[in-house]
Motif scaffolding. Structure first.
Motif, PDB file in Angstrom:
ATOM      1  N   ALA A 156      33.072  37.389  31.024  1.00  0.00           N
ATOM      2  CA  ALA A 156      33.992  37.438  29.634  1.00  0.00           C
ATOM      3  C   ALA A 156      35.108  37.029  29.379  1.00  0.00           C
ATOM      4  O   ALA A 156      36.283  36.300  28.814  1.00  0.00           O
ATOM      5  N   LEU A 157      35.209  38.113  30.559  1.00  0.00           N
ATOM      6  CA  LEU A 157      37.055  38.503  29.517  1.00  0.00           C
ATOM      7  C   LEU A 157      38.185  37.479  30.953  1.00  0.00           C
ATOM      8  O   LEU A 157      39.150  36.935  30.321  1.00  0.00           O
ATOM      9  N   TYR A 158      37.545  37.246  32.250  1.00  0.00           N
ATOM     10  CA  TYR A 158      38.251  35.801  32.995  1.00  0.00           C
ATOM     11  C   TYR A 158      36.764  35.113  33.292  1.00  0.00           C
ATOM     12  O   TYR A 158      36.649  34.874  33.945  1.00  0.00           O
ATOM     13  N   PRO A 159      37.436  33.857  31.588  1.00  0.00           N
ATOM     14  CA  PRO A 159      36.306  32.536  32.091  1.00  0.00           C
ATOM     15  C   PRO A 159      36.133  31.570  33.570  1.00  0.00           C
ATOM     16  O   PRO A 159      37.365  31.833  34.189  1.00  0.00           O
ATOM     17  N   GLU A 160      35.597  30.818  33.891  1.00  0.00           N
ATOM     18  CA  GLU A 160      35.121  30.244  35.067  1.00  0.00           C
ATOM     19  C   GLU A 160      36.979  29.368  35.017  1.00  0.00           C
ATOM     20  O   GLU A 160      36.540  29.263  34.077  1.00  0.00           O
ATOM     21  N   GLY A 161      37.118  29.359  36.408  1.00  0.00           N
ATOM     22  CA  GLY A 161      38.010  28.762  36.406  1.00  0.00           C
ATOM     23  C   GLY A 161      39.785  29.393  35.882  1.00  0.00           C
ATOM     24  O   GLY A 161      40.761  28.905  36.553  1.00  0.00           O
ATOM     25  N   ASP A 162      39.610  30.774  35.287  1.00  0.00           N
ATOM     26  CA  ASP A 162      40.647  31.606  35.286  1.00  0.00           C
ATOM     27  C   ASP A 162      40.942  32.068  36.611  1.00  0.00           C
ATOM     28  O   ASP A 162      40.891  32.900  37.439  1.00  0.00           O
ATOM     29  N   ARG A 163      42.391  31.736  37.055  1.00  0.00           N
ATOM     30  CA  ARG A 163      42.867  31.843  39.009  1.00  0.00           C
ATOM     31  C   ARG A 163      43.057  33.377  38.609  1.00  0.00           C
ATOM     32  O   ARG A 163      43.006  33.130  39.716  1.00  0.00           O
ATOM     33  N   ARG A 164      42.952  34.266  37.911  1.00  0.00           N
ATOM     34  CA  ARG A 164      43.822  35.029  37.907  1.00  0.00           C
ATOM     35  C   ARG A 164      42.606  36.247  38.343  1.00  0.00           C
ATOM     36  O   ARG A 164      42.928  37.418  38.755  1.00  0.00           O
ATOM     37  N   ARG A 165      41.870  36.345  38.475  1.00  0.00           N
ATOM     38  CA  ARG A 165      40.694  36.913  38.673  1.00  0.00           C
ATOM     39  C   ARG A 165      40.062  36.445  40.929  1.00  0.00           C
ATOM     40  O   ARG A 165      39.713  37.775  40.933  1.00  0.00           O
ATOM     41  N   GLU A 166      40.491  35.957  40.925  1.00  0.00           N
ATOM     42  CA  GLU A 166      39.971  35.458  41.933  1.00  0.00           C
ATOM     43  C   GLU A 166      41.356  36.451  43.016  1.00  0.00           C
ATOM     44  O   GLU A 166      42.105  36.411  43.076  1.00  0.00           O
ATOM     45  N   GLY A 167      40.719  36.734  44.347  1.00  0.00           N
ATOM     46  CA  GLY A 167      41.078  38.322  44.520  1.00  0.00           C
ATOM     47  C   GLY A 167      41.327  39.744  44.391  1.00  0.00           C
ATOM     48  O   GLY A 167      42.211  40.593  45.103  1.00  0.00           O
ATOM     49  N   LEU A 168      41.591  39.524  43.046  1.00  0.00           N
ATOM     50  CA  LEU A 168      41.622  40.800  41.873  1.00  0.00           C
ATOM     51  C   LEU A 168      40.218  41.585  41.915  1.00  0.00           C
ATOM     52  O   LEU A 168      40.800  42.699  41.956  1.00  0.00           O
ATOM     53  N   PHE A 169      38.799  41.289  42.089  1.00  0.00           N
ATOM     54  CA  PHE A 169      37.731  41.837  41.961  1.00  0.00           C
ATOM     55  C   PHE A 169      36.857  41.257  42.873  1.00  0.00           C
ATOM     56  O   PHE A 169      37.069  40.316  43.371  1.00  0.00           O
ATOM     57  N   ARG A 170      36.230  42.120  43.411  1.00  0.00           N
ATOM     58  CA  ARG A 170      34.974  42.061  44.346  1.00  0.00           C
ATOM     59  C   ARG A 170      33.550  42.204  43.531  1.00  0.00           C
ATOM     60  O   ARG A 170      33.134  43.490  43.523  1.00  0.00           O
ATOM     61  N   LEU A 171      32.578  41.611  43.980  1.00  0.00           N
ATOM     62  CA  LEU A 171      31.394  41.568  43.515  1.00  0.00           C
ATOM     63  C   LEU A 171      30.465  42.186  43.928  1.00  0.00           C
ATOM     64  O   LEU A 171      30.470  42.270  45.496  1.00  0.00           O
ATOM     65  N   SER A 172      29.565  42.764  43.731  1.00  0.00           N
ATOM     66  CA  SER A 172      28.471  43.939  44.463  1.00  0.00           C
ATOM     67  C   SER A 172      27.415  42.808  44.688  1.00  0.00           C
ATOM     68  O   SER A 172      27.533  41.972  44.229  1.00  0.00           O
ATOM     69  N   ALA A 173      26.839  43.475  45.614  1.00  0.00           N
ATOM     70  CA  ALA A 173      26.259  42.753  46.387  1.00  0.00           C
ATOM     71  C   ALA A 173      25.042  42.364  45.734  1.00  0.00           C
ATOM     72  O   ALA A 173      24.210  40.995  45.919  1.00  0.00           O
ATOM     73  N   ASP A 174      24.684  42.294  44.597  1.00  0.00           N
ATOM     74  CA  ASP A 174      23.337  42.303  43.020  1.00  0.00           C
ATOM     75  C   ASP A 174      24.342  41.356  42.359  1.00  0.00           C
ATOM     76  O   ASP A 174      23.053  41.014  41.558  1.00  0.00           O
ATOM     77  N   GLY A 182      47.972  30.765  34.949  1.00  0.00           N
ATOM     78  CA  GLY A 182      46.419  31.006  35.231  1.00  0.00           C
ATOM     79  C   GLY A 182      44.880  31.443  34.279  1.00  0.00           C
ATOM     80  O   GLY A 182      43.938  30.609  35.209  1.00  0.00           O
ATOM     81  N   ALA A 183      45.281  31.235  32.992  1.00  0.00           N
ATOM     82  CA  ALA A 183      44.724  30.980  31.906  1.00  0.00           C
ATOM     83  C   ALA A 183      43.788  29.478  31.977  1.00  0.00           C
ATOM     84  O   ALA A 183      44.795  28.164  32.596  1.00  0.00           O
ATOM     85  N   THR A 184      42.675  29.733  32.074  1.00  0.00           N
ATOM     86  CA  THR A 184      41.950  28.901  31.237  1.00  0.00           C
ATOM     87  C   THR A 184      42.876  28.066  29.919  1.00  0.00           C
ATOM     88  O   THR A 184      41.740  26.552  29.634  1.00  0.00           O
ATOM     89  N   GLU A 185      43.236  28.872  28.892  1.00  0.00           N
ATOM     90  CA  GLU A 185      43.412  28.307  27.544  1.00  0.00           C
ATOM     91  C   GLU A 185      44.966  27.343  27.982  1.00  0.00           C
ATOM     92  O   GLU A 185      45.462  27.849  28.380  1.00  0.00           O
ATOM     93  N   ASN A 186      44.749  26.601  26.733  1.00  0.00           N
ATOM     94  CA  ASN A 186      46.342  26.055  26.559  1.00  0.00           C
ATOM     95  C   ASN A 186      46.438  27.024  25.132  1.00  0.00           C
ATOM     96  O   ASN A 186      46.683  26.517  23.898  1.00  0.00           O
ATOM     97  N   TYR A 187      47.296  28.168  25.296  1.00  0.00           N
ATOM     98  CA  TYR A 187      47.880  28.404  24.681  1.00  0.00           C
ATOM     99  C   TYR A 187      49.637  27.437  23.430  1.00  0.00           C
ATOM    100  O   TYR A 187      49.831  28.389  22.578  1.00  0.00           O
ATOM    101  N   ALA A 188      50.100  26.697  24.661  1.00  0.00           N
ATOM    102  CA  ALA A 188      51.099  25.667  23.595  1.00  0.00           C
ATOM    103  C   ALA A 188      50.345  24.992  22.310  1.00  0.00           C
ATOM    104  O   ALA A 188      51.238  24.980  21.327  1.00  0.00           O
ATOM    105  N   GLU A 189      49.037  25.321  21.573  1.00  0.00           N
ATOM    106  CA  GLU A 189      48.663  25.002  20.403  1.00  0.00           C
ATOM    107  C   GLU A 189      48.085  25.666  19.814  1.00  0.00           C
ATOM    108  O   GLU A 189      47.455  25.591  18.422  1.00  0.00           O
TER     109      GLU A 189
END
Length: 433
Positions: free
Chosen positions: A286-304, A353-360
């Motif tokens: 919910a915080l970092y929607p699919e496509g938000d590049r900032r979550r990549e490399g910042l978190f490691r998902l558990s095995a489940d 890196g966000a998915t939103e277009n804050y310019a609007e």
């Protein structure tokens, strides 16, 4: 700019802690406070620096004991989970339960240790002759002392909603939040005029590593801008942040954080954002929607795939005042001084890196967008709950609180019995239940 000589954070951390806390044959802080220092001890920059380092040690204890910075911040909202038995009480807002860890978190004594340390440094500096310290060290140590006590007062005021003075001229005076933050801002403003952008190492060469674990001009400027925004002094906040954002300063901006290491007095974690701190996978999505590049490399998902932990590259440092917050502060200050186009531009820059277009964005949408980006960018920084208080969003985030609860002080941490003694303070109405 001088050539930078990079020291490892490990060396800085060991050097700092060796001053006061590491080995068993060293004095404890309690023993130091009950002892006397031989007159004439502070005869060199190195010896005065030992006193300055004591303030950082106590700040580490204030924020890292029981993961306090997270308990006061993201743990209260349930966004970050901390693997401690008392965590559910914090997330459930049951802060007065009979629990020794909660009792410690309700006591602001460590923060007042920081203020006491800082005031002792200022007394030492006032008593030194001009021949003891070069101008660089004199300004640095005074600036650090002022910044440390500014940070401590600011933390107390945001966490408890009030504070008492530890200054000689009005010792014990009760201050409301605005009064306490005004005092903190006064110290931060003075420190800003003294601290360098980059600190020197022992070889008198600018060092990014030393700068990152000591107060510097970037950090105290960010701190002062935050304080001005809390006080509604938006023009002052804009002036400071716009000045820092100019192009020629880019290579001088620096983070500030606490150096990690062993502390025999308290259970301070050596890697405070390791596997003990996690975020539920649904909240992460919910915080970092699919496509938000900032979550990549910042978190490691558990095995489940049910939760994620931080991938923390700087395990030997806890960043408290990151330079990346500058653009967020500038965006807010621009918005609040009727520079809305610039505010959107700065938010777009901050949200790379966000998915939103804050310019609007429209003006009615800006506050929520800004809070979302602060939440994303400063995750693990302990700021979230303070932002909710400042933007009047606590009840929206925690529906269990009513308007009356918020008015009664539910957003603030309950006061310990010790903090209420001999100063005329009273427990927040909500926590007297």
């Amino acid at each position: 700019m001088k050539k930078k000589k990079l020291l490892t954070h490990w060396v800085v951390g060991v050097w700092a802690l060796a001053m006061l806390v590491s080995c068993e044959d060293m004095l404890t802080i309690d023993e130091l406070s009950d002892s006397t220092v031989e007159k004439g001890y502070y005869t060199s920059a190195q010896r005065v620096e030992q006193a300055v380092i004591g303030g950082y040690v106590d700040l580490r204890r204030a924020l890292l004991a029981n993961h306090a910075w997270l308990m006061y911040g993201e743990a209260r909202t349930g966004d970050l989970r901390v693997d401690r038995a008392f965590y559910p009480h914090v997330a459930g807002q049951v802060l007065t339960r009979n629990d020794r860890n909660l009792a410690q978190l309700a006591d602001w004594a460590y923060f007042y240790d920081v203020i006491k340390d800082a005031n002792q440094v200022l007394v030492i500096l006032d008593g030194l002759g001009a021949d003891v310290l070069f101008a660089y060290h004199g300004d640095l140590f005074k600036g650090e002392a002022l910044a440390l006590k500014s940070y401590a007062y600011f933390y107390v005021a945001r966490t408890w909603g009030l504070a008492v003075s530890a200054e000689q001229h009005d010792f014990g005076k009760a201050m409301n939040q605005a009064e306490a933050i005004t005092r903190a801002a006064t110290y931060a403003a003075e420190a800003r005029g003294l601290l360098p952008w980059l600190l020197l190492n022992d070889d008198q060469i600018e060092s990014a590593a030393v700068t990152a674990v000591r107060f510097n001009k970037t950090a105290v400027s960010n701190l002062l801008a935050q304080q001005y925004l809390w006080l509604g002094k938006n023009a002052e906040a804009y002036r400071i942040t716009a000045d820092m954002a100019v192009e020629h300063r880019a290579d001088s901006l620096a983070d500030f954080g606490l150096s990690m290491g062993r502390d025999d007095r308290t259970a301070v974690p050596a890697a405070p954002l390791n596997s003990e701190v996690s975020i539920p996978a649904d909240r992460l999505d919910a915080l970092y929607p699919e496509g938000d590049r900032r979550r990549e490399g910042l978190f490691r998902l558990s095995a489940d795939n049910k939760q994620a932990t931080f991938v923390n590259d700087a395990r030997d440092q806890l960043v408290l005042l990151p330079r990346k917050e500058l653009l967020l502060l500038l965006a807010e200050a621009a918005w609040k001084t009727d520079r809305f186009d610039e505010a959107k531009q700065r938010l777009v820059q901050a949200a790379a890196g966000a998915t939103e277009n804050y310019a609007e964005l429209t003006e009615s949408q800006f506050a929520d967008a800004l809070l979302t980006e602060r939440k994303r960018t400063l995750i693990g920084n302990g700021q979230l709950f303070f932002d909710l208080i400042r933007f009047n969003r606590v009840q929206v985030t925690i529906p269990a609180f009513t308007d009356a609860d918020i008015q009664g002080g539910a957003a603030y941490w309950p006061l310990s019995s010790r903090s209420l003694s001999d100063n005329g303070l009273d427990q927040h109405a909500y926590w007297r239940r």
